[in-house]
Design a protein around this motif. Structure first.
Motif, PDB file in Angstrom:
ATOM      1  N   UNK A  64       0.834  -1.199   0.000  1.00 39.45           N
ATOM      2  CA  UNK A  64       0.000   0.000   0.000  1.00 39.45           C
ATOM      3  C   UNK A  64       0.872   1.254   0.000  1.00 39.45           C
ATOM      4  N   UNK A  65       1.904   1.240   0.802  1.00 38.77           N
ATOM      5  CA  UNK A  65       2.787   2.406   0.907  1.00 38.77           C
ATOM      6  C   UNK A  65       3.407   2.748  -0.444  1.00 38.77           C
ATOM      7  N   UNK A  66       3.976   1.766  -1.124  1.00 38.14           N
ATOM      8  CA  UNK A  66       4.699   2.040  -2.365  1.00 38.14           C
ATOM      9  C   UNK A  66       3.763   2.282  -3.545  1.00 38.14           C
ATOM     10  N   UNK A  67       2.676   1.526  -3.627  1.00 40.97           N
ATOM     11  CA  UNK A  67       1.726   1.738  -4.727  1.00 40.97           C
ATOM     12  C   UNK A  67       1.074   3.111  -4.628  1.00 40.97           C
ATOM     13  N   UNK A  68       0.801   3.541  -3.391  1.00 39.71           N
ATOM     14  CA  UNK A  68       0.184   4.857  -3.207  1.00 39.71           C
ATOM     15  C   UNK A  68       1.056   5.989  -3.691  1.00 39.71           C
ATOM     16  N   UNK A  69       2.360   5.786  -3.675  1.00 41.65           N
ATOM     17  CA  UNK A  69       3.280   6.831  -4.102  1.00 41.65           C
ATOM     18  C   UNK A  69       3.528   6.831  -5.607  1.00 41.65           C
ATOM     19  N   UNK A  70       2.940   5.861  -6.324  1.00 39.04           N
ATOM     20  CA  UNK A  70       3.176   5.788  -7.775  1.00 39.04           C
ATOM     21  C   UNK A  70       1.889   5.914  -8.590  1.00 39.04           C
ATOM     22  N   UNK A  71       0.791   6.296  -7.934  1.00 34.69           N
ATOM     23  CA  UNK A  71      -0.474   6.410  -8.667  1.00 34.69           C
ATOM     24  C   UNK A  71      -0.412   7.523  -9.702  1.00 34.69           C
ATOM     25  N   UNK A  73       2.500   9.501 -10.458  1.00 33.76           N
ATOM     26  CA  UNK A  73       3.770   9.566 -11.161  1.00 33.76           C
ATOM     27  C   UNK A  73       4.447   8.205 -11.093  1.00 33.76           C
ATOM     28  N   UNK A  74       4.194   7.386 -12.087  1.00 36.63           N
ATOM     29  CA  UNK A  74       4.786   6.064 -12.138  1.00 36.63           C
ATOM     30  C   UNK A  74       4.651   5.493 -13.527  1.00 36.63           C
ATOM     31  N   UNK A  75       5.299   4.348 -13.781  1.00 40.54           N
ATOM     32  CA  UNK A  75       5.262   3.782 -15.131  1.00 40.54           C
ATOM     33  C   UNK A  75       3.908   3.220 -15.538  1.00 40.54           C
ATOM     34  N   UNK A  76       3.055   2.879 -14.560  1.00 37.15           N
ATOM     35  CA  UNK A  76       1.745   2.295 -14.888  1.00 37.15           C
ATOM     36  C   UNK A  76       0.722   2.728 -13.835  1.00 37.15           C
ATOM     37  N   UNK A  77       0.301   4.001 -13.870  1.00 36.55           N
ATOM     38  CA  UNK A  77      -0.607   4.516 -12.831  1.00 36.55           C
ATOM     39  C   UNK A  77      -1.922   3.740 -12.727  1.00 36.55           C
ATOM     40  N   UNK A  78      -2.449   3.298 -13.867  1.00 36.57           N
ATOM     41  CA  UNK A  78      -3.733   2.595 -13.862  1.00 36.57           C
ATOM     42  C   UNK A  78      -3.630   1.276 -13.095  1.00 36.57           C
ATOM     43  N   UNK A  79      -2.572   0.517 -13.361  1.00 40.10           N
ATOM     44  CA  UNK A  79      -2.391  -0.754 -12.674  1.00 40.10           C
ATOM     45  C   UNK A  79      -2.092  -0.522 -11.200  1.00 40.10           C
ATOM     46  N   UNK A  80      -1.290   0.475 -10.904  1.00 38.66           N
ATOM     47  CA  UNK A  80      -0.987   0.790  -9.503  1.00 38.66           C
ATOM     48  C   UNK A  80      -2.262   1.139  -8.753  1.00 38.66           C
ATOM     49  N   UNK A  84      -3.746  -1.004  -5.668  1.00 44.26           N
ATOM     50  CA  UNK A  84      -3.895  -0.252  -4.423  1.00 44.26           C
ATOM     51  C   UNK A  84      -5.334  -0.331  -3.927  1.00 44.26           C
ATOM     52  N   UNK A  85      -6.294  -0.223  -4.844  1.00 47.97           N
ATOM     53  CA  UNK A  85      -7.702  -0.308  -4.463  1.00 47.97           C
ATOM     54  C   UNK A  85      -8.033  -1.628  -3.784  1.00 47.97           C
ATOM     55  N   UNK A  86      -7.513  -2.731  -4.340  1.00 43.45           N
ATOM     56  CA  UNK A  86      -7.781  -4.035  -3.736  1.00 43.45           C
ATOM     57  C   UNK A  86      -7.104  -4.166  -2.375  1.00 43.45           C
ATOM     58  N   UNK A  87      -5.888  -3.659  -2.271  1.00 41.86           N
ATOM     59  CA  UNK A  87      -5.166  -3.745  -1.004  1.00 41.86           C
ATOM     60  C   UNK A  87      -5.850  -2.914   0.075  1.00 41.86           C
ATOM     61  N   UNK A  88      -6.281  -1.715  -0.278  1.00 42.49           N
ATOM     62  CA  UNK A  88      -6.944  -0.838   0.696  1.00 42.49           C
ATOM     63  C   UNK A  88      -8.300  -1.417   1.104  1.00 42.49           C
ATOM     64  N   UNK A  89      -9.005  -2.021   0.145  1.00 40.27           N
ATOM     65  CA  UNK A  89     -10.283  -2.663   0.457  1.00 40.27           C
ATOM     66  C   UNK A  89     -10.084  -3.786   1.466  1.00 40.27           C
ATOM     67  N   UNK A  90      -9.052  -4.597   1.245  1.00 40.00           N
ATOM     68  CA  UNK A  90      -8.760  -5.673   2.197  1.00 40.00           C
ATOM     69  C   UNK A  90      -8.447  -5.096   3.572  1.00 40.00           C
ATOM     70  N   UNK A  91      -7.625  -4.062   3.614  1.00 33.41           N
ATOM     71  CA  UNK A  91      -7.274  -3.446   4.897  1.00 33.41           C
ATOM     72  C   UNK A  91      -8.513  -2.900   5.595  1.00 33.41           C
ATOM     73  N   UNK A  92      -9.426  -2.310   4.830  1.00 33.86           N
ATOM     74  CA  UNK A  92     -10.660  -1.774   5.400  1.00 33.86           C
ATOM     75  C   UNK A  92     -11.533  -2.882   5.969  1.00 33.86           C
ATOM     76  N   UNK A  93     -11.660  -3.990   5.214  1.00 33.80           N
ATOM     77  CA  UNK A  93     -12.461  -5.122   5.690  1.00 33.80           C
ATOM     78  C   UNK A  93     -11.889  -5.693   6.987  1.00 33.80           C
ATOM     79  N   UNK A  94     -10.583  -5.807   7.022  1.00 32.00           N
ATOM     80  CA  UNK A  94      -9.927  -6.395   8.190  1.00 32.00           C
ATOM     81  C   UNK A  94     -10.041  -5.476   9.404  1.00 32.00           C
ATOM     82  N   UNK A  95      -9.861  -4.172   9.187  1.00 36.07           N
ATOM     83  CA  UNK A  95      -9.872  -3.244  10.312  1.00 36.07           C
ATOM     84  C   UNK A  95     -11.244  -3.155  10.964  1.00 36.07           C
TER      85      UNK A  95
END
Length: 217
Positions: A64-71, A73-80, A84-95
């Motif tokens: 989450x930390x690294x993908x969030x920093x490349x949304x 400005x990065x080589x593939x913002x769409x994929x990042x 990131x969306x899936x990772x944050x969703x998982x974190x939200x469900x767990x929390x």
């Protein structure tokens, strides 16, 4: 390549890219990426590939930390953004799912691990987990990724079975390290099987990859 000049940015970037292309979930790619970022902490390409690798490796918090920093400005913002969306969703469900049971006992023999989103998904696997647990030297662990209610007859029944354990993901992976959690769940089992709901295909791949790395179909 890097032994000649550990601070060579192009070599660092290309080595992470190569490791990620060979196997996105490899420990070598993750380790190399984290090491290279220590040398070049502002490089977006390194962050993106390292974030992807950590995601597929099941180290969700770091990803989450690294993908969030490349949304932006990065080589593939769409994929990042997608990962990131899936990772944050998982974190939200767990929390939103407080700890309920603590660690799981060591396996008594063969172990079945089932990941479910909710009690509706639990309906589908509870008869199988129960049958598995009451025959022979076996136990089963049902892990809630999504919300687990405090009071529900299915959970009450499951906890009444001696070799059937019900936990939340937060119980087993408070740092959202799926790989470490899977290793802990499967360690010492004489046989092992992992089941995951396929609705979320990317996260299913993360759980499946972790299972395979620790010897479970």
């Amino acid at each position: 390549i890097l032994s000649a000049d550990p601070c060579d940015l192009i070599a660092s970037r290309d080595l992470v890219w190569l490791a990620a292309r060979l196997d996105l979930s490899s420990e070598d790619a993750a380790t190399t990426g984290l090491w290279a970022l220590c040398q070049h902490p502002s490089n977006k390409r390194l962050k993106y590939f390292t974030g992807r690798t950590l995601f597929w490796r099941g180290r969700i918090s770091k990803a989450i930390k690294f993908l969030g920093e490349t949304i932006q400005e990065g080589p593939d913002p769409k994929r990042a953004f997608s990962l990131l969306g899936e990772a944050v969703t998982l974190r939200s469900d767990v929390s939103g799912n407080p700890s309920r049971g603590g660690p799981v006992p060591l396996p008594v023999g063969h172990r079945l691990v089932v990941f479910v989103r909710d009690v509706v998904s639990m309906d589908h696997v509870l008869p199988v987990a129960w049958k598995w647990s009451v025959e022979g030297t076996r136990d089963a662990v049902i892990v809630f990724i999504g919300p687990m209610p405090r009071i529900d007859w299915r959970i009450y029944f499951a906890r009444s079975v001696g070799n059937l354990h019900v936990r939340t993901l937060l119980d087993l992976a408070p740092d959202l390290d799926i790989d470490k959690m899977m290793k802990g769940l499967l360690f010492g089992a004489s046989g092992r099987v992992v089941v995951h709901d396929q609705t979320n295909s990317s996260m299913a791949r993360v759980f499946r990859g972790a299972a395979h790395r620790h010897g479970a179909p």
